[in-house]
Every structure is written in C-alpha cells, then in structure tokens.
Design an enzyme around this catalytic site. Structure first.
Site, PDB file in Angstrom:
ATOM      1  CB  CYS A  77      26.720  18.041  37.342  1.00 57.20           C
ATOM      2  SG  CYS A  77      28.050  17.592  36.206  1.00 57.20           S
ATOM      3  CB  CYS A 100      29.194  20.682  35.990  1.00 55.21           C
ATOM      4  SG  CYS A 100      28.302  19.356  35.198  1.00 55.21           S
ATOM      5  CG  ASP A 101      28.389  22.854  39.197  1.00 58.24           C
ATOM      6  OD1 ASP A 101      28.795  23.537  38.243  1.00 58.24           O
ATOM      7  OD2 ASP A 101      27.206  22.504  39.318  1.00 58.24           O
TER       8      ASP A 101
END
Ligand code: NAP
Length: 320
Positions: free
Chosen positions: A142, A145-146
């Site tokens: 992701c 997200c990261d």
C-alpha cells in the site's frame, strides 16, 4: 412470512477490520447487541490489513501516527466497551436463502435477523519467503499507507496494472526514483495512466522480470532485490530501499459467492450509496465491496453505514 425464532440475534458481523469493528461500535451503541466473528489467522487476517502494517499516519485523530495493530486493538476495545460479543472463530459457511440467516462456525449454528459482511480483501503477494519476512520493514502492498516512509530512497513497484502505475506515480512524491518491475513487456494499465508514467522522468521500467528474492531479512530492512528475467532466466541483483507489491487484491468473498451477488472479480455488489446487497437484511462494507478506495478510514465509514442500514432494516421489520 417466516417467523423468526426468539434466539435469533439482531445482527451478526463477520470480519474484524476497521469496517467490521466500526459497524459493531455503531450497532452496539444502538442496543443491537451484535455478535462479531473476528476470524482466525488461518481463514484470513483478524484485524484486517492494518495488522500487516507498521505505522499509520493518515488515520484521522492520531496526529503523531499509530502502529496498525495498536489502532486495531483500540477499535476492538471500543466495540467491546458497548457490548459487542466477540468470537475469535472463523465462519465455516452461511445460509442466506431465508430469514433468519444461518451462520455456522466451529460446528455451531447461529441465527441472525441481519448480517454485515466485513471480511475485507487481501493484497496478492508474490509468495517468496523474504517478502513475508520484510512485510512492514520495507515491503508493502500500500503506497498510500507507507509511501511517506520512503522519502529520499529508491523503490520498486511490482505489477503492470492501474494500481502499479498509480502507486509508482504517487511514490515519486517521496522516492528519488521508482522502478516498475513487470513480468511482461507491456503494461495492462489504462492508456492515460501509462502515458503519465512514461512521461515521468522519475519512473523507470524493468520488463519481462519478476522479483526472485528480496534482501535482506537478516538486517530486517530492504537493501536490494534479485531479479529474474522471465525470458532468459538470468538472475541479476539491484539495490533498492523498498518494494511495493501492486499485483492485485482478492476480496474475501468466497464464503458468500453462491449466496449473494458478486462482480466478476468477486467483490460483493452493493446498491449505490448504500451497503445493501441483493439479499434484504445482508449488508456489506469495507474492502470486500470496494476495489477503489481501500483505505482504513473509508472502510470504517462504510462500516458505520452498514450498521445504520441494518438498524433501519430491523426497525422496519419490527414495525411491519
Ligand atoms: P490488475 O489490473 O489485476 O493488475 C495486476 C498486475 O499485476 C498485472 O499487470 C499482472 O500482470 C501483475 N501480476 C499479477 N500476478 C502477478 C504475479 N504473481 N507476479 C508478477 N506480476 C503479477 O490489478 P490492479 O492494478 O490492482 O487493478 C485492479 C482493478 O482496479 C482494475 O480493474 C483497475 O483498472 C482498477 N484500478 C483503477 C484505478 C484508477 O482508475 N485510478 C487505480 C487502481 C486500480 P499481467 O499484466 O501480466 O497480468
């Protein structure tokens, strides 16, 4: 109309990610006394995909970030606080052909006047051991997200679809260089996304290749990869600071496929602007019905919608 036995529960929720727990919080506060099946690791990922991430920085309300598993523990506690009954069991099968619905788990039958499906989706992985060892330590599925954690680094994205190109483009905000590793010599992504990626000087491509191994589990960080050219079989080593998988997701809908409508990819179909499935009284929320947004906060949002939809459904049935 069939009479619902008194032992039928108001609401059974299947799934324990942000969607399931949010549905439980709302339903419990509405005095529906929901029963939530959290699942077991063998059937999926109790707590959902956040259990596989490290720090979460984009969930509102946590200005300093929070670890994914810790966030899910808070969701769980909040659901329990208002009286959600939590069962750490997998659901073996369901029968939605008539009400009350039947849910079977560990040989026991549970009856429910309404059901919320929140079983999520699972990112597809290459299936190599080093990828598993480095999940949350430089290997991610992701970018949203990261990506932020890869500021100033060079990273790789595996895949050739819209997700791969979208994630690669997004990652150029942080990474100095993004290399898309694709197993064929042509992208599957839509033309417009391809054009954008080809025009981006910070995106490179390695064709006809896959990642054979990721280094270095011993250091608990990504230092490079061993690539395999699928045409020649040649193995080459390349340095990189992170690897993002974008080889698709699989919705966890297998259990429900013969019971409710799913699309060609297995995502549960819900009515637009609602969480209602084609079976009255069965609702779906979170990633099992959403291939597009796939965020913890959107999953939580649809979990709330599902609880409100279920509450309204039960009210209408009771006053009928
Ligand atoms: P996808 O379209 O199924 O693409 C998956 C990619 O991963 C393909 O290029 C595939 O290669 C590759 N792949 C699959 N298994 C692999 C493996 N084991 N090893 C190496 N490579 C592998 O998935 P997606 O990109 O996640 O997209 C899913 C859906 O969401 C699509 O309908 C897409 O259009 C949509 N989507 C839309 C947007 C947008 O419009 N902004 C953004 C994201 C996703 P092959 O090409 O060789 O099969």
């Amino acid at each position: 109309m069939s009479v619902i036995p008194s032992e039928a529960r108001n609401l059974v929720i299947i799934g324990s990610g942000p969607a399931g727990f949010t549905a439980a919080i709302y339903a419990a506060r509405a005095n529906l006394k929901p029963l939530l099946f959290e699942g077991l690791a063998k059937g999926g990922q109790p707590g959902g995909q956040l259990m596989l991430t490290t720090e979460v920085e984009n969930y509102p309300g946590f200005p300093h970030g929070i670890m994914g598993p810790e966030l899910m523990e808070l969701f769980r506690k909040q659901a329990a606080r208002f009286g959600t009954e939590l069962l750490q069991q997998d659901v073996a099968n369901v029968d939605f052909s008539k009400r009350p619905f039947k849910i079977v788990s560990e040989g026991k039958e549970f009856l429910a006047k309404s059901v919320i499906i929140a079983t999520g989706a699972s990112a597809n992985w290459l299936g190599i051991p080093s990828e598993k060892a480095l999940q949350g330590y430089g290997v991610s599925a992701c970018a949203t997200c990261d990506g932020f954690f890869f500021k100033g680094k060079e990273v790789m994205v595996v895949g050739g679809g819209d997700s791969a190109v979208e994630e690669a483009t997004f990652l150029t905000k942080f990474a100095t260089k993004v290399t898309i590793v694709h197993r064929r010599e042509a992208l599957r992504a839509s033309k417009i996304m391809q054009d954008r990626a080809f025009a981006n000087k910070n995106i490179d491509f390695i064709w006809d290749s896959t990642i054979h191994e990721i280094k270095d589990p011993a250091q608990k960080k990504v230092t490079g990869v061993i690539l395999k050219n699928l045409k020649t079989g040649a193995l080459t080593e390349k340095k990189t600071g992170g690897v993002f998988m974008a080889i698709g997701h699989t919705p966890n809908s297998e259990l429900f496929k013969n019971q409710i409508e799913v699309d060609v990819k297995g995502y549960i179909k819900v009515r637009a602007g609602s969480t209602a499935t084609n079976v009255p009284g069965v609702f779906a929320c979170g990633d099992v019905q959403d291939y597009k947004y796939r965020q913890a906060v959107t999953a939580a949002g649809t979990g709330c919608m599902a609880a409100l939809d279920a509450e309204k459904f039960l009210e209408e049935r009771e006053s009928a």
